[in-house]
Design a protein around this motif. Structure first.
Motif, PDB file in Angstrom:
ATOM      1  N   ASN A   1       6.051   8.976  -0.101  1.00 48.28           N
ATOM      2  CA  ASN A   1       4.842   9.118  -0.934  1.00 48.28           C
ATOM      3  C   ASN A   1       3.643   9.566  -0.090  1.00 48.28           C
ATOM      4  OD1 ASN A   1       3.293   8.961  -3.295  1.00 48.28           O
ATOM      5  ND2 ASN A   1       2.664   6.849  -2.842  1.00 48.28           N
ATOM      6  N   LYS A   2       2.636  10.016  -0.768  1.00 48.63           N
ATOM      7  CA  LYS A   2       1.352  10.467  -0.186  1.00 48.63           C
ATOM      8  C   LYS A   2       1.533  11.753   0.622  1.00 48.63           C
ATOM      9  CE  LYS A   2      -0.403   5.713  -0.126  1.00 48.63           C
ATOM     10  NZ  LYS A   2      -1.365   4.745   0.417  1.00 48.63           N
TER      11      LYS A   2
ATOM     12  N   ASN B   1       0.795  -1.236   0.000  1.00 51.90           N
ATOM     13  CA  ASN B   1       0.000   0.000   0.000  1.00 51.90           C
ATOM     14  C   ASN B   1       0.831   1.293   0.000  1.00 51.90           C
ATOM     15  OD1 ASN B   1      -2.676   0.086  -0.444  1.00 51.90           O
ATOM     16  ND2 ASN B   1      -3.323  -0.044   1.690  1.00 51.90           N
ATOM     17  N   ALA B   2       2.147   1.194  -0.078  1.00 53.56           N
ATOM     18  CA  ALA B   2       2.970   2.405  -0.060  1.00 53.56           C
ATOM     19  C   ALA B   2       2.729   3.260  -1.303  1.00 53.56           C
ATOM     20  CB  ALA B   2       4.452   2.026   0.048  1.00 53.56           C
ATOM     21  N   GLY B   3       2.269   2.621  -2.369  1.00 55.90           N
ATOM     22  CA  GLY B   3       1.988   3.371  -3.600  1.00 55.90           C
ATOM     23  C   GLY B   3       2.951   3.025  -4.731  1.00 55.90           C
ATOM     24  N   LYS B   4       3.573   1.830  -4.655  1.00 55.12           N
ATOM     25  CA  LYS B   4       4.554   1.422  -5.675  1.00 55.12           C
ATOM     26  C   LYS B   4       3.908   1.303  -7.049  1.00 55.12           C
ATOM     27  CE  LYS B   4       5.299  -2.331  -3.328  1.00 55.12           C
ATOM     28  NZ  LYS B   4       4.392  -1.999  -2.205  1.00 55.12           N
ATOM     29  N   SER B   5       2.757   0.627  -7.090  1.00 59.27           N
ATOM     30  CA  SER B   5       2.101   0.442  -8.389  1.00 59.27           C
ATOM     31  C   SER B   5       1.582   1.783  -8.911  1.00 59.27           C
ATOM     32  CB  SER B   5       0.956  -0.560  -8.259  1.00 59.27           C
ATOM     33  OG  SER B   5       1.459  -1.795  -7.787  1.00 59.27           O
ATOM     34  N   SER B   6       1.120   2.651  -8.003  1.00 59.26           N
ATOM     35  CA  SER B   6       0.666   3.978  -8.432  1.00 59.26           C
ATOM     36  C   SER B   6       1.824   4.745  -9.058  1.00 59.26           C
ATOM     37  CB  SER B   6       0.128   4.771  -7.234  1.00 59.26           C
ATOM     38  OG  SER B   6      -0.921   4.064  -6.612  1.00 59.26           O
TER      39      SER B   6
ATOM     40  N   ASP C   1       0.329  14.373  -0.092  1.00 60.86           N
ATOM     41  CA  ASP C   1      -0.964  15.088  -0.092  1.00 60.86           C
ATOM     42  C   ASP C   1      -1.756  14.785   1.168  1.00 60.86           C
ATOM     43  OD1 ASP C   1      -3.135  12.761  -1.506  1.00 60.86           O
ATOM     44  OD2 ASP C   1      -0.973  12.451  -1.513  1.00 60.86           O
TER      45      ASP C   1
ATOM     46  N   GLY D   1       4.374  -5.900  -2.196  1.00 58.47           N
ATOM     47  CA  GLY D   1       4.688  -5.235  -0.936  1.00 58.47           C
ATOM     48  C   GLY D   1       5.366  -6.195   0.025  1.00 58.47           C
TER      49      GLY D   1
ATOM     50  N   SER E   1       3.811  12.887  -4.347  1.00 59.83           N
ATOM     51  CA  SER E   1       2.473  12.323  -4.267  1.00 59.83           C
ATOM     52  C   SER E   1       2.158  11.696  -5.617  1.00 59.83           C
ATOM     53  CB  SER E   1       1.435  13.406  -3.932  1.00 59.83           C
ATOM     54  OG  SER E   1       0.146  12.883  -4.185  1.00 59.83           O
ATOM     55  N   ALA E   2       2.031  10.359  -5.601  1.00 58.67           N
ATOM     56  CA  ALA E   2       1.678   9.676  -6.844  1.00 58.67           C
ATOM     57  C   ALA E   2       0.268  10.066  -7.259  1.00 58.67           C
ATOM     58  CB  ALA E   2       1.795   8.153  -6.670  1.00 58.67           C
ATOM     59  N   ALA E   3      -0.547  10.487  -6.277  1.00 53.31           N
ATOM     60  CA  ALA E   3      -1.941  10.841  -6.581  1.00 53.31           C
ATOM     61  C   ALA E   3      -2.031  12.206  -7.271  1.00 53.31           C
ATOM     62  CB  ALA E   3      -2.777  10.837  -5.295  1.00 53.31           C
TER      63      ALA E   3
ATOM     64  N   GLY F   1      -1.341  -5.687  -0.480  1.00 50.87           N
ATOM     65  CA  GLY F   1      -1.055  -7.005  -1.062  1.00 50.87           C
ATOM     66  C   GLY F   1      -1.659  -7.153  -2.450  1.00 50.87           C
ATOM     67  N   THR F   2      -1.943  -6.050  -3.123  1.00 55.25           N
ATOM     68  CA  THR F   2      -2.541  -6.129  -4.459  1.00 55.25           C
ATOM     69  C   THR F   2      -1.563  -6.734  -5.474  1.00 55.25           C
ATOM     70  OG1 THR F   2      -3.960  -4.225  -4.051  1.00 55.25           O
ATOM     71  CG2 THR F   2      -3.502  -4.760  -6.355  1.00 55.25           C
ATOM     72  N   THR F   3      -0.350  -6.242  -5.475  1.00 57.50           N
ATOM     73  CA  THR F   3       0.629  -6.731  -6.462  1.00 57.50           C
ATOM     74  C   THR F   3       1.305  -7.980  -5.936  1.00 57.50           C
ATOM     75  OG1 THR F   3       1.057  -4.454  -7.112  1.00 57.50           O
ATOM     76  CG2 THR F   3       2.662  -6.095  -7.831  1.00 57.50           C
TER      77      THR F   3
HETATM   78  N1  LIG Z   1      -3.730   9.973  -1.198  1.00 60.83           N
HETATM   79  C1  LIG Z   1      -2.869   9.249  -1.863  1.00 60.83           C
HETATM   80  N2  LIG Z   1      -3.116   7.960  -2.117  1.00 60.83           N
HETATM   81  C2  LIG Z   1      -2.227   7.255  -2.798  1.00 60.83           C
HETATM   82  C3  LIG Z   1      -1.022   7.809  -3.261  1.00 60.83           C
HETATM   83  N3  LIG Z   1      -0.340   6.839  -3.898  1.00 60.83           N
HETATM   84  C4  LIG Z   1      -1.080   5.718  -3.838  1.00 60.83           C
HETATM   85  N4  LIG Z   1      -2.229   5.958  -3.175  1.00 60.83           N
HETATM   86  C5  LIG Z   1      -3.280   5.012  -2.873  1.00 60.83           C
HETATM   87  O1  LIG Z   1      -2.753   4.005  -2.030  1.00 60.83           O
HETATM   88  C6  LIG Z   1      -3.351   2.743  -2.303  1.00 60.83           C
HETATM   89  C7  LIG Z   1      -2.309   1.720  -2.580  1.00 60.83           C
HETATM   90  O2  LIG Z   1      -1.644   2.090  -3.779  1.00 60.83           O
HETATM   91  P1  LIG Z   1      -0.835   1.024  -4.633  1.00 60.83           P
HETATM   92  O3  LIG Z   1      -0.144   1.788  -5.696  1.00 60.83           O
HETATM   93  O4  LIG Z   1      -1.694  -0.092  -5.023  1.00 60.83           O
HETATM   94  O5  LIG Z   1       0.200   0.548  -3.536  1.00 60.83           O
HETATM   95  P2  LIG Z   1       1.301  -0.602  -3.658  1.00 60.83           P
HETATM   96  O6  LIG Z   1       2.492  -0.141  -2.930  1.00 60.83           O
HETATM   97  O7  LIG Z   1       1.463  -1.013  -5.046  1.00 60.83           O
HETATM   98  O8  LIG Z   1       0.635  -1.773  -2.831  1.00 60.83           O
HETATM   99  P3  LIG Z   1       0.823  -3.359  -2.926  1.00 60.83           P
HETATM  100  O9  LIG Z   1       0.731  -3.761  -4.364  1.00 60.83           O
HETATM  101  O10 LIG Z   1      -0.250  -3.910  -2.101  1.00 60.83           O
HETATM  102  O11 LIG Z   1       2.173  -3.653  -2.354  1.00 60.83           O
HETATM  103  C8  LIG Z   1      -4.310   2.986  -3.458  1.00 60.83           C
HETATM  104  O12 LIG Z   1      -5.586   3.173  -2.955  1.00 60.83           O
HETATM  105  C9  LIG Z   1      -3.784   4.252  -4.089  1.00 60.83           C
HETATM  106  O13 LIG Z   1      -4.804   4.988  -4.762  1.00 60.83           O
HETATM  107  C10 LIG Z   1      -0.791   9.182  -2.965  1.00 60.83           C
HETATM  108  O14 LIG Z   1       0.245   9.767  -3.342  1.00 60.83           O
HETATM  109  N5  LIG Z   1      -1.722   9.845  -2.282  1.00 60.83           N
END
Ligand SMILES: Nc1nc2c(ncn2[C@@H]2O[C@H](COP(=O)(O)OP(=O)(O)OP(=O)(O)O)[C@@H](O)[C@H]2O)c(=O)[nH]1
Ligand SMILES: Nc1nc2c(c(=O)[nH]1)N(C=O)[C@@H](CNc1ccc(C(=O)N[C@@H](CCC(=O)O)C(=O)O)cc1)CN2
Ligand SMILES: [Mg+2]
Length: 443
Positions: free
Chosen positions: A326-327, A225-230, A329, A272, A348-350, A248-250
Motif C-alpha cells: 500500500n501507499k 498505520n499500514a492502511g487497513k482501515s483505509s 503514491d 495493527g 494506493s488506498a489514497a 493503533g487507531t483500530t
Molecule cells: N499517502 C497515503 N496514505 C495512506 C494510504 N493509505 C492509508 N494512508 C494513510 O495512512 C494512515 C493510516 O491509515 P489507516 O487506514 O488508519 O491505517 P491502519 O492500518 O488501519 O492503522 P491501525 O488501525 O492503526 O492499525 C492514515 O493517515 C491514512 O490516511 C495511501 O495509500 N497513501
C-alpha cells in the motif's frame, strides 16, 4: 386428531396482497364458512366475498382449494389471497380462529410436509435456506438442495450400504463351507472402500456449502498505520472504520458484509499488529490474530513508504492469501519474491490505484472457492457431523471386516443410522425440533 393450522405466508405488514394459508382436516370447512360453498375447482383461483360467521364482509379476495394428499403439506390446504392491509389480515385470522383453526408454529407447514413424505429433512432445510437466501449463490445452492440434490446423494449411499450389509450378513448367516474372510474381502471390501472414499471426498470440500450459507471470511491484517482501515473503506465504498494518522487507531474488529460474485462476504478490519501499548490494544491484537487464523483468506498490508516485509513475515502467509503493497503514491513498490500461491498487489488506498485489480482478484477467489460443483455441497454442521459419524463407523467396519464380520456388521449398521438421520428417515425428535424451529412462521 390433527389440528388445522393457519398462518400468513406472505411477510407481515402492509402489502398489495397478503396470502393466508391453512392446512389440516378442517381446512375445507373453514373455506366453506368464510368463502361460502361451492368450493372452487381444486388448484384454481376463484374470486369470492369473504365473510365472518355473522355474514359481515371482510374482503373481496381470491381463494384456492388444494385437497390432500396433492398439496404442499399433503393435507387439505386452502389459501386466501386478500388485500394486504393489516386490518384485513387481522379480520381473516379472527374468522379462521372462530372456525377452530389455530395459528401455526414456525416451520409447522413444512414439518407437516415432511411428516407426510413430501420432503426429506435435507429438502426441508433447502427450503428454509431458499426463504433466507439473500444472494444469487445462496439461492442456487438452496434450490438444488430443496429439489433433492443432497437427498439423492445420501439415499444413494444408504442403498449401497444396505447391499454391503446384506453381503456381510449373508456371509455370517450362511458361511460358504470355507474361507469367510476371503469371501468377504472380495464381496464387501471393494464397495466399502469406494463408499468410504466418496464420503471422505464429500467432507473434504473446504466447507464450501457452509460458507455459501454463512459468508466467506476475509481478514485485513498488518502493522499499525499500514492502511487497513483505509482499504476497508475503499472496498466497502463507505466510511465504515475510523482512519487517522495515529498508529493503533483500530482496536475492535470492524466488519463489513457485502455480496461478491453472488456470495456473501465478510470483510474484517483488525487492529495493527505490534507490541501493544496497553491492555485494550493487547486485546485488539489478540482478536486480530484469532480472526486472521480463522479467516478463509488473509489480505496482509504493508506500507511501502515505511517497511519491506521480511522472510519471516512472508512465511506466515498461506497459499491463496494476498500481500498488498500500500501507499504506492508515496514510494515505489519493492520487488518481492512472494511465497507460492500468494498474490501481490501494489495499491494506493489514497488514490485508488491498483484497487480494480485487487477487487477482481477477490471476486475471482470467492467465485473459485464457492461456486457450485457437480456434486452437491453439505451446507450445515448437522450434515458434516452425520457424514463424519458414518465414515468413522465405516472405517471401523472395514478394519473388522475379515477378522470379525459380526463387529463389522454392527459398525455398518451404525453408519446406516447416521445416514438415515441426515435425511430424517429415522427420526430423532430433537433434531426435527431444531431444524423446523429455524423456519419463519407461515413456512
Ligand atoms: N499517502 C497515503 N496514505 C495512506 C494510504 N493509505 C492509508 N494512508 C494513510 O495512512 C494512515 C493510516 O491509515 P489507516 O487506514 O488508519 O491505517 P491502519 O492500518 O488501519 O492503522 P491501525 O488501525 O492503526 O492499525 C492514515 O493517515 C491514512 O490516511 C495511501 O495509500 N497513501
Ligand atoms: N400461492 C402459493 N405460492 C407458492 C407456494 C404456496 O404454497 N402457495 N409454495 C409453497 O411453498 C411454493 C411452491 N411450492 C409448492 C410445492 C408443492 C405444491 C403442491 O401442491 N404439491 C402437490 C401437487 C403437485 C402437482 O400437482 O404437481 C404434491 O406434491 O402432491 C404446491 C406448491 C412457492 N409458491
Ligand atoms: Mg485501522
Amino acid at each position: 386428531m390433527t389440528d388445522t393450522i393457519f398462518a400468513l405466508a406472505s411477510a407481515p405488514g402492509r402489502a398489495g396482497v397478503a396470502v393466508m394459508r391453512a392446512s389440516g382436516p378442517g381446512a375445507g370447512a373453514a373455506l366453506d364458512a368464510v368463502a361460502g360453498p361451492p368450493r372452487p375447482e381444486p388448484r384454481r383461483a376463484a374470486l369470492r366475498e369473504l365473510k365472518r360467521a355473522d355474514g359481515t364482509k371482510i374482503d373481496l379476495g381470491l381463494v384456492l382449494w388444494f385437497p390432500g394428499p396433492a398439496s404442499f403439506t399433503g393435507e387439505d390446504c386452502v389459501e386466501f389471497h386478500v388485500h394486504g392491509g393489516p386490518a384485513v389480515v387481522e379480520a381473516l385470522a379472527a374468522a379462521l380462529t372462530a372456525q377452530d383453526l389455530r395459528p401455526a408454529e414456525p416451520g409447522e407447514f413444512t414439518r407437516r410436509a415432511f411428516e407426510h413424505g413430501k420432503l426429506d429433512l435435507t429438502e426441508a432445510e433447502g427450503l428454509a435456506d431458499l426463504v433466507d437466501a439473500e444472494t444469487e449463490g445462496q439461492r442456487a445452492q438452496a434450490l438444488a438442495q430443496m429439489t433433492g440434490a443432497l437427498k439423492a446423494l445420501y439415499e444413494g449411499w444408504r442403498e449401497r450400504l444396505i447391499e454391503i450389509l446384506a453381503a456381510i450378513e449373508g456371509e455370517i448367516d450362511f458361511p460358504d463351507e470355507e474361507d469367510v474372510p476371503k469371501q468377504l474381502a472380495r464381496t464387501a471390501g471393494p464397495p466399502l472402500d469406494a463408499l468410504i472414499g466418496e464420503l471422505e471426498a464429500h467432507l473434504a470440500d473446504d466447507r464450501r456449502g457452509e460458507r455459501v450459507r454463512d459468508g466467506f471470511a476475509i481478514a485485513l491484517i498488518g502493522a499499525p498505520n499500514a492502511g487497513k482501515s483505509s482499504l476497508l473503506n475503499v472496498l466497502a465504498k463507505r466510511e465504515a472504520a475510523i482512519v487517522t494518522e495515529i498508529p493503533g487507531t483500530t482496536r475492535d474488529i470492524v466488519e463489513v458484509r457485502q455480496v461478491r460474485a453472488g456470495f456473501p462476504v465478510m470483510l474484517a478490519d483488525t487492529a495493527g499488529l505490534r507490541e501493544a501499548a496497553d491492555v485494550v490494544e493487547a486485546e485488539g491484537v489478540r482478536r486480530a490474530l484469532a480472526r486472521a487464523e480463522e479467516a478463509d483468506v488473509r489480505l496482509a498490508l504493508v506500507d511501502v513508504s515505511r517497511e519491506t516485509p521480511d522472510a519471516d513475515y512472508l512465511a506466515r502467509l498461506r497459499p491463496g492469501d494476498s500481500l498488498i503493497l500500500n501507499k504506492t503514491d508515496l514510494a515505489d513498490a519493492p520487488q518481492i519474491a512472494a511465497p507460492d500461491g500468494v498474490s501481490v498487489f501494489p495499491i494506493s488506498a489514497a488514490t485508488g490505484s491498483g484497487i480494480a485489480a485487487l477487487e477482481a482478484w477477490i471476486d475471482a477467489t470467492v467465485r473459485d472457492r464457492l461456486s457450485m460443483r457437480e456434486s452437491p455441497a453439505l451446507s450445515r454442521a448437522r450434515h458434516r457431523q452425520g457424514v463424519e459419524r458414518a465414515v468413522a463407523a465405516l472405517g471401523r467396519a472395514r478394519d473388522q471386516l475379515t477378522e470379525h464380520p459380526e463387529l463389522a456388521g454392527a459398525e455398518a449398521h451404525a453408519a446406516l443410522r447416521a445416514l438415515e438421520g441426515l435425511t430424517g428417515r429415522i427420526d430423532v425428535e430433537d433434531v426435527l425440533d431444531r431444524v423446523f424451529a429455524q423456519f419463519c412462521i407461515g413456512k
